[in-house]
Write an enzyme that holds these catalytic residues in place. Structure first.
Site, mmCIF file in Angstrom:
data_model
loop_
_atom_site.group_PDB
_atom_site.id
_atom_site.type_symbol
_atom_site.label_atom_id
_atom_site.label_comp_id
_atom_site.label_asym_id
_atom_site.label_seq_id
_atom_site.Cartn_x
_atom_site.Cartn_y
_atom_site.Cartn_z
ATOM 1 N N CYS A 40 -2.425 0.820 -4.433
ATOM 2 C CA CYS A 40 -1.502 0.458 -5.520
ATOM 3 C C CYS A 40 -2.008 0.943 -6.879
ATOM 4 C CB CYS A 40 -1.186 -1.032 -5.474
ATOM 5 S SG CYS A 40 0.510 -1.335 -5.970
ATOM 6 N N HIS A 81 0.892 -2.084 -0.002
ATOM 7 C CA HIS A 81 -0.224 -3.026 0.232
ATOM 8 C C HIS A 81 -0.507 -3.168 1.719
ATOM 9 C CE1 HIS A 81 -1.015 -4.657 -3.830
ATOM 10 N NE2 HIS A 81 0.201 -4.183 -4.044
ATOM 11 N N GLU A 108 -2.809 -4.676 3.143
ATOM 12 C CA GLU A 108 -3.296 -6.030 3.436
ATOM 13 C C GLU A 108 -2.137 -7.012 3.567
ATOM 14 O OE1 GLU A 108 -3.229 -4.704 0.526
ATOM 15 O OE2 GLU A 108 -2.633 -6.215 -0.938
#
Ligand SMILES: NC(=O)CC[C@H](N)C(=O)O
Length: 350
Positions: free
Chosen positions: A244, A327, A329
């Site tokens: 990001c 993202h 994660e």
């Protein structure tokens, strides 16, 4: 019933009922379409300097404790909801949410016509807004994206070593989510430093890889220039990765540039593709790499957004650089991209 107002920079006013902290707030107004992860969202450091509209009509319909804090405290400057159960009641979850916002000094506005508000932001673009108990705003508009938002998030974060992996990673924290750092610490030994670290004291040859985290604000903000310059000095010397804001900093280190999006991508159902295979990913970004400025830099676009073509992953294979705008994660969201983290081990190799 008391009223609280969301006053947009273009003069449009939405109204609702007050909950959370009893205070005014002013910042950029953005929306997320994610239907889960309201605690993860309001504590995500990437939202520093922004107030968050939940497009999903029902929030706080499950306990906060089911979520995970993504930083030390709430980061949004305000919360705007259709039904956060501040009035319609949901017992414990709604009360917990209200108390959390009060403790964190975050004002909320509930029972807002969030459908109309989200459509307005989509049509007119992200803009400044005020949450106020008065219908009018005569103050000064402040562009929160011009502030040192990374500094606000990172000022209390100490340099640290964490994780137990064989490979040693210099982890530049420019407003990292806890979950992103955790994913990296599971695989590598991290030496975490802030964006204002004295990089001249670092010998990158002491590390097996360099990683730049997510974070708030404008990636071209002058406070991040020292990080961009340091990353530029590391390219080709150590495998370099980012997520990001980290992805945007890497692009700038190559001399490419980033641009402000009309209203950004924020949600957990954004499909990205490499032309053959598409995956669904979690996004939270209001800026993007300008693909035209990548030409001739050595960086190649690997994945893009299926709806609007936004650059979502890029690499310079020759110099072992790889970054994603989305993202991997998740937290919240799907885990289609979780292989990203193990792929870094392969990319570092021996
Ligand atoms: N989640 C992030 O790292 C966001 C990056 C940057 N602040 C943007 O809005 O595009």
């Amino acid at each position: 019933m008391e009223r609280r107002y969301v006053i947009l920079e273009d003069g449009t006013v939405f109204d609702g009922v007050p909950y959370g902290a009893d205070r005014e707030a002013q910042s950029e107004i953005v929306f997320t379409t994610a239907m889960t992860g309201y605690l993860e969202a309001i504590t995500d450091p990437s939202y520093e300097g922004q107030m968050l509209v939940f497009a999903s009509p029902t929030i706080a319909n499950y306990s906060l404790s089911a979520g995970k804090m993504e930083s030390e405290r709430a980061r949004v400057s305000g919360v705007i909801t259709r039904d956060a159960h501040s009035v319609l009641g949901a017992g414990k979850p709604g009360d917990e949410f209200e108390e959390f916002l009060e403790r964190n000094g975050v004002p909320g506005v509930d029972l807002v016509d969030t459908r109309a508000l989200v459509r307005h932001i989509r049509e007119k673009g992200a803009m400044k807004a005020v949450i106020s108990d008065s219908k009018e705003f005569h103050g000064q508009w402040v562009d929160t994206m011009s502030l040192d938002l990374v500094g606000r998030v990172c000022r209390d974060r100490e340099e640290a070593t964490m994780g137990s992996g064989r490979l040693k990673c210099l982890y530049i924290d420019v407003g990292s989510k806890f979950s992103l750092r955790e994913q990296m610490a599971r695989r590598f030994t991290l030496h975490t430093v802030n964006y204002d670290h004295d990089f001249s004291a670092i010998d990158i040859d002491d590390y097996d890889l360099l990683f730049i985290s997510n974070g708030p604000g404008d990636p071209a903000h002058q406070s991040l220039r020292p990080v961009v310059n340091f990353v530029q000095s590391c390219i080709g010397r150590v495998p370099t990765f980012g997520v990001c804001l980290g992805h945007q900093i890497i692009a700038q280190a190559y001399g490419a540039s980033t641009r402000k999006m009309k209203f950004g991508h924020r949600g957990s159902n954004h499909a990205v593709t490499d032309g053959r295979r598409s995956i669904v990913t979690t996004h939270n970004h209001g800026y993007a790499v300008d693909p035209d400025t990548l030409k001739g830099t050595g960086l190649k676009v690997l994945q893009w957004d299926v709806n609007d073509g936004t650059v979502e992953a890029m690499e310079d294979r020759a110099r072992n650089v790889y970054s994603v705008q989305y993202h991997p994660e998740a937290s919240p969201g799907p885990h289609d991209a979780s292989a990203f983290f193990d792929s870094l081990i392969e990319r570092v190799g021996d």
